[in-house]
Design an enzyme around this catalytic site. Structure first.
Site, PDB file in Angstrom:
ATOM      1  N   PRO A  36      24.434  41.755  58.719  1.00 18.78           N
ATOM      2  CA  PRO A  36      24.781  42.424  59.978  1.00 18.78           C
ATOM      3  C   PRO A  36      25.329  43.808  59.649  1.00 18.78           C
ATOM      4  CG  PRO A  36      25.837  40.248  59.804  1.00 18.78           C
ATOM      5  CD  PRO A  36      25.291  40.589  58.450  1.00 18.78           C
ATOM      6  N   TYR A  37      24.829  44.832  60.342  1.00 19.09           N
ATOM      7  CA  TYR A  37      25.184  46.211  60.015  1.00 19.09           C
ATOM      8  C   TYR A  37      25.719  46.883  61.276  1.00 19.09           C
ATOM      9  CZ  TYR A  37      24.712  50.740  57.665  1.00 19.09           C
ATOM     10  OH  TYR A  37      24.953  51.952  57.089  1.00 19.09           O
ATOM     11  N   THR A  44      35.848  42.261  60.441  1.00 19.94           N
ATOM     12  CA  THR A  44      36.696  42.595  59.288  1.00 19.94           C
ATOM     13  C   THR A  44      38.195  42.549  59.603  1.00 19.94           C
ATOM     14  OG1 THR A  44      36.648  44.940  59.866  1.00 19.94           O
ATOM     15  CG2 THR A  44      34.942  44.176  58.341  1.00 19.94           C
ATOM     16  N   GLU A  69      33.113  38.368  58.520  1.00 19.39           N
ATOM     17  CA  GLU A  69      32.292  39.359  57.813  1.00 19.39           C
ATOM     18  C   GLU A  69      30.793  39.021  57.815  1.00 19.39           C
ATOM     19  OE1 GLU A  69      34.052  40.882  54.154  1.00 19.39           O
ATOM     20  OE2 GLU A  69      35.915  39.874  54.653  1.00 19.39           O
ATOM     21  N   THR A 112      29.301  36.208  57.828  1.00 23.27           N
ATOM     22  CA  THR A 112      28.861  35.041  57.052  1.00 23.27           C
ATOM     23  C   THR A 112      28.705  33.791  57.910  1.00 23.27           C
ATOM     24  OG1 THR A 112      31.123  34.387  56.526  1.00 23.27           O
ATOM     25  CG2 THR A 112      30.025  35.871  54.954  1.00 23.27           C
ATOM     26  N   TYR A 115      49.234  51.402  51.585  1.00 19.29           N
ATOM     27  CA  TYR A 115      47.894  51.976  51.440  1.00 19.29           C
ATOM     28  C   TYR A 115      47.937  52.993  50.305  1.00 19.29           C
ATOM     29  CZ  TYR A 115      43.478  54.050  53.029  1.00 19.29           C
ATOM     30  OH  TYR A 115      42.187  54.501  53.120  1.00 19.29           O
TER      31      TYR A 115
HETATM   32  C1  LIG Z   1      36.733  56.567  55.273  1.00 21.11           C
HETATM   33  C2  LIG Z   1      37.034  55.186  55.734  1.00 21.11           C
HETATM   34  C3  LIG Z   1      38.208  54.925  56.385  1.00 21.11           C
HETATM   35  C4  LIG Z   1      38.504  53.626  56.812  1.00 21.11           C
HETATM   36  N1  LIG Z   1      39.666  53.416  57.496  1.00 21.11           N
HETATM   37  C5  LIG Z   1      39.937  52.166  57.954  1.00 21.11           C
HETATM   38  C6  LIG Z   1      41.120  51.925  58.719  1.00 21.11           C
HETATM   39  O1  LIG Z   1      41.895  52.834  59.008  1.00 21.11           O
HETATM   40  N2  LIG Z   1      41.344  50.663  59.150  1.00 21.11           N
HETATM   41  C7  LIG Z   1      40.477  49.656  58.894  1.00 21.11           C
HETATM   42  O2  LIG Z   1      40.709  48.535  59.339  1.00 21.11           O
HETATM   43  N3  LIG Z   1      39.361  49.843  58.153  1.00 21.11           N
HETATM   44  C8  LIG Z   1      39.069  51.069  57.699  1.00 21.11           C
HETATM   45  N4  LIG Z   1      37.930  51.289  56.966  1.00 21.11           N
HETATM   46  C9  LIG Z   1      37.047  50.154  56.671  1.00 21.11           C
HETATM   47  C10 LIG Z   1      35.956  49.919  57.740  1.00 21.11           C
HETATM   48  O3  LIG Z   1      35.795  51.059  58.549  1.00 21.11           O
HETATM   49  C11 LIG Z   1      36.303  48.729  58.604  1.00 21.11           C
HETATM   50  O4  LIG Z   1      36.163  47.567  57.830  1.00 21.11           O
HETATM   51  C12 LIG Z   1      35.451  48.597  59.870  1.00 21.11           C
HETATM   52  O5  LIG Z   1      36.001  47.580  60.661  1.00 21.11           O
HETATM   53  C13 LIG Z   1      34.006  48.289  59.600  1.00 21.11           C
HETATM   54  O6  LIG Z   1      33.278  48.470  60.801  1.00 21.11           O
HETATM   55  P1  LIG Z   1      31.726  48.810  60.779  1.00 21.11           P
HETATM   56  O7  LIG Z   1      31.231  48.758  62.166  1.00 21.11           O
HETATM   57  O8  LIG Z   1      31.465  50.049  60.030  1.00 21.11           O
HETATM   58  O9  LIG Z   1      31.169  47.557  59.991  1.00 21.11           O
HETATM   59  P2  LIG Z   1      30.195  47.532  58.744  1.00 21.11           P
HETATM   60  O10 LIG Z   1      30.742  48.335  57.650  1.00 21.11           O
HETATM   61  O11 LIG Z   1      28.827  47.806  59.191  1.00 21.11           O
HETATM   62  O12 LIG Z   1      30.334  45.985  58.369  1.00 21.11           O
HETATM   63  C14 LIG Z   1      31.522  45.459  57.838  1.00 21.11           C
HETATM   64  C15 LIG Z   1      31.332  43.968  57.570  1.00 21.11           C
HETATM   65  O13 LIG Z   1      31.222  43.261  58.800  1.00 21.11           O
HETATM   66  C16 LIG Z   1      29.925  42.700  58.970  1.00 21.11           C
HETATM   67  N5  LIG Z   1      29.537  42.981  60.343  1.00 21.11           N
HETATM   68  C17 LIG Z   1      29.372  44.195  60.926  1.00 21.11           C
HETATM   69  N6  LIG Z   1      29.079  44.042  62.221  1.00 21.11           N
HETATM   70  C18 LIG Z   1      29.067  42.714  62.458  1.00 21.11           C
HETATM   71  C19 LIG Z   1      28.813  41.920  63.620  1.00 21.11           C
HETATM   72  N7  LIG Z   1      28.516  42.466  64.793  1.00 21.11           N
HETATM   73  N8  LIG Z   1      28.878  40.578  63.502  1.00 21.11           N
HETATM   74  C20 LIG Z   1      29.177  40.003  62.321  1.00 21.11           C
HETATM   75  N9  LIG Z   1      29.407  40.698  61.196  1.00 21.11           N
HETATM   76  C21 LIG Z   1      29.359  42.037  61.276  1.00 21.11           C
HETATM   77  C22 LIG Z   1      29.051  43.372  57.934  1.00 21.11           C
HETATM   78  O14 LIG Z   1      27.983  42.571  57.520  1.00 21.11           O
HETATM   79  C23 LIG Z   1      30.043  43.661  56.827  1.00 21.11           C
HETATM   80  O15 LIG Z   1      30.252  42.539  56.016  1.00 21.11           O
HETATM   81  C24 LIG Z   1      37.600  52.576  56.547  1.00 21.11           C
HETATM   82  C25 LIG Z   1      36.399  52.864  55.900  1.00 21.11           C
HETATM   83  C26 LIG Z   1      36.106  54.159  55.491  1.00 21.11           C
HETATM   84  C27 LIG Z   1      34.817  54.439  54.811  1.00 21.11           C
END
Ligand SMILES: Cc1cc2nc3c(=O)[nH]c(=O)nc-3n(C[C@H](O)[C@H](O)[C@H](O)COP(=O)(O)OP(=O)(O)OC[C@H]3O[C@@H](n4cnc5c(N)ncnc54)[C@H](O)[C@@H]3O)c2cc1C
Length: 528
Positions: free
Chosen positions: A128-129, A210, A261, A263, A449
């Site tokens: 899932p992305y 997450t 995540e 899974t 952090y």
């Molecule tokens: C620069 C940077 C800053 C960040 N700051 C923070 C922060 O301040 N706080 C924080 O909590 N995190 C932070 N993160 C981590 C990240 O942004 C988080 O984990 C965020 O929740 C991921 O969301 P996403 O939509 O990009 O998910 P993705 O990165 O696309 O996916 C994350 C995980 O969840 C799964 N997933 C995604 N969508 C679904 C869905 N609909 N159903 C089931 N599974 C799914 C994916 O397979 C993967 O395992 C940061 C990351 C970066 C790169």
């Protein structure tokens, strides 16, 4: 995409950042002579051959439309891994072994469900992305024993499904990004109040999957506390959870989906507790003589039930580098530990909160610095990630990690993780700068952090993994959690197993077997 791969530029060339001259001078001062390391040309990147048989591609096209199934090089590259430094280094070095065989873009829950059922039957791994911002290897599926890997991009699920203004809830589709959520809710005078640093790109489904935590968590809470209902596509069919704000009907199974995540299923819709959009927002800074003094003040506030919307405290090193203002790196910070306090709400509430917080902080040795630095912090709070490529181009490795523990153990956790990072990187001949801030607070504890910067060795991925291993071991030894908000992914699995113990591991594996019998949902992620 440009011919040079700048993977952390988040797809917006207008936001491409170059390092200011004083930052380059600082890097040289801190890490020695420049050692630039540009990314390879995109054409030289190696992708695995597409593993999807033609009949499978045809069936996928029938399910969601031919234009929404893409096995081309560019979409596969753009869905390769996440945004951790090792993920960026792999791609910048030409390694796209983690690329999916195809990218699928379903339109709604029913199409997601059809894809999940089909992939389960045909033993195709599903990633899932959401926004692709995982920093823990959460988007790299294992191919072991499976036919192929597909990424299911949820970007087309970007609607507000329902608003219940009486109950203060809203249902958002999983692919809604942070800004889009605020835009959609803003039309109803509401806010979600979830502002992680990845806000611009990360999605509602990703936040849920997450257990994300945003920079305003002190006031609005972490994302999992906002979720009241979920709709999930699983290999067994559609699973809907959450019929009331609270319930004594057995264990809360929403908690099993939150943090899973990808899974256990794909989250397609989330019902969220929302708030009235604040009329006023004020951010100010305070200085404390030491990090320990500032932490004591934060603890006092939260234990007294005084919760400004934003509460964040930099340690002495982070304060001295003045991270909130990358353009003025090296400016004299005045020493001590800098705290950012933000207040959002009605004019009256903001004023009351500000006064109440001010009385406590002043009584505990804080010096008010006014609103200028705080406002600058708020304005630039999503900018730092745009610097990562520029730093990697200069041969400077920058990465972050985070943890949390109870207040009583916070000093020890801080000292031990910092020492582990410094020790592991110095042992490789690369003296690091290690910065830390308290990012999220609770009555009983807080999260730490860490940001690390150092000159790259010839093998920067191995260099970072050694540091990460040392830090993770130190976290577990000091009784912290292996992750407060970045999640487990692939990178944290060994330490996660230690954290939940053998019974927890068995429970999780049993749930996984029952809901995903073919083991196709994000294999290799989370489950020890
Ligand atoms: C620069 C940077 C800053 C960040 N700051 C923070 C922060 O301040 N706080 C924080 O909590 N995190 C932070 N993160 C981590 C990240 O942004 C988080 O984990 C965020 O929740 C991921 O969301 P996403 O939509 O990009 O998910 P993705 O990165 O696309 O996916 C994350 C995980 O969840 C799964 N997933 C995604 N969508 C679904 C869905 N609909 N159903 C089931 N599974 C799914 C994916 O397979 C993967 O395992 C940061 C990351 C970066 C790169």
């Amino acid at each position: 995409m440009s011919d040079r791969m700048h993977w952390s530029r988040w797809g917006d060339p207008a936001r491409t950042t170059t390092l200011p001259a004083n930052a380059l001078a600082m890097l040289e001062l801190a890490f020695g002579p420049p050692a630039p390391r540009p990314a390879v040309d995109q054409q030289t990147v190696q992708l695995p051959a597409v593993g999807l048989p033609d009949d499978v591609l045809d069936a996928l096209r029938d399910a969601i439309g031919v234009e929404h199934v893409d096995a081309g090089v560019e979409p596969r590259l753009l869905h390769t891994g996440g945004k951790s430094t090792p993920d960026l280094l792999a791609l910048r070095g030409g390694d796209a072994a983690a690329a999916p065989d195809a990218v699928l873009r379903p339109a709604d829950h029913d199409e997601v469900q059809a894809l999940v059922s089909f992939c389960s039957e045909r033993r195709i791994a599903v990633v899932p992305y959401g926004g692709g911002t995982s920093v823990v290897g959460g988007l790299t599926a294992s191919r072991d024993g499976l036919v192929a890997v597909v990424a299911i991009d949820l970007g087309r699920l970007d609607r507000l499904v329902d608003v219940d203004e009486v109950s203060s809830t809203a249902v958002l589709q999983a692919g809604v990004s942070g800004p889009r959520a605020e835009e959609l809710l803003g039309e109803h005078g509401m806010t979600l109040g979830h502002f992680p640093q990845s806000f611009e790109f990360a999605t509602v489904g990703g936040f849920a999957a997450t257990r994300s935590s945003g920079q305003s968590s002190s006031g609005y809470g972490r994302f999992d506390t906002m979720v009241v209902g979920l709709k999930v596509a699983t290999p067994l069919g559609t699973w809907e959870l959450g019929v009331a704000p609270a319930s004594a009907a057995g264990p809360d199974l929403r908690q099993l989906v939150l943090g899973s995540e990808g899974t256990l299923g794909i989250v397609t819709e989330v019902r969220l507790a929302v708030r009235t959009k604040p009329a006023t927002a004020v951010y100010e800074t305070w200085r404390f003589p030491t990090f320990v003094d500032g932490a004591t003040a934060m603890r006092t506030l939260t234990q007294d039930g005084i919760n400004p919307t934003v509460l964040r405290l930099s340690d002495e090193t982070e304060t001295s580098l003045n991270l909130a203002k990358p353009e003025s790196i090296g400016a004299d910070s005045g020493g001590g530990a800098l705290m950012v306090c933000g207040y959002e709400g009605t004019d009256g509430r903001v004023e009351r909160m500000r006064r109440e917080v001010g009385e406590v902080l002043q009584g505990l040795g804080g010096t008010p610095l006014g609103a200028e630095d705080g406002e600058q912090w708020a304005e630039g709070r999503f900018d730092a990630p745009y610097l990562r490529d520029a730093l990697l181009d200069e041969g400077v490795l920058v990465e972050t990690l985070e943890t949390a523990t109870f207040w009583g153990d916070l000093d020890r956790l801080y000292a031990e993780v910092k020492a582990a990072l410094e020790g592991a990187l110095s042992a490789q001949g690369t003296n690091p700068i290690v910065l830390c801030h308290i990012s999220h607070v609770y009555r009983t504890g807080a999260s730490l952090y860490f940001t690390v910067a150092c000159r790259e060795t010839d093998d920067p991925r191995a260099q970072w993994y050694a540091a990460k291993q040392a830090a993770s071991d130190a976290i577990v030894a000091a009784g912290g959690t292996i992750t407060h908000h970045h999640a487990v992914g692939r990178d944290h699995r060994p330490w996660y197993a230690e954290e939940i113990g053998p019974i927890g591991t068995d429970v999780l594996r049993a749930v996984k077997r029952s809901v995903d019998p073919a083991g196709v949902l994000n294999p290799g992620v989370l489950i020890p």
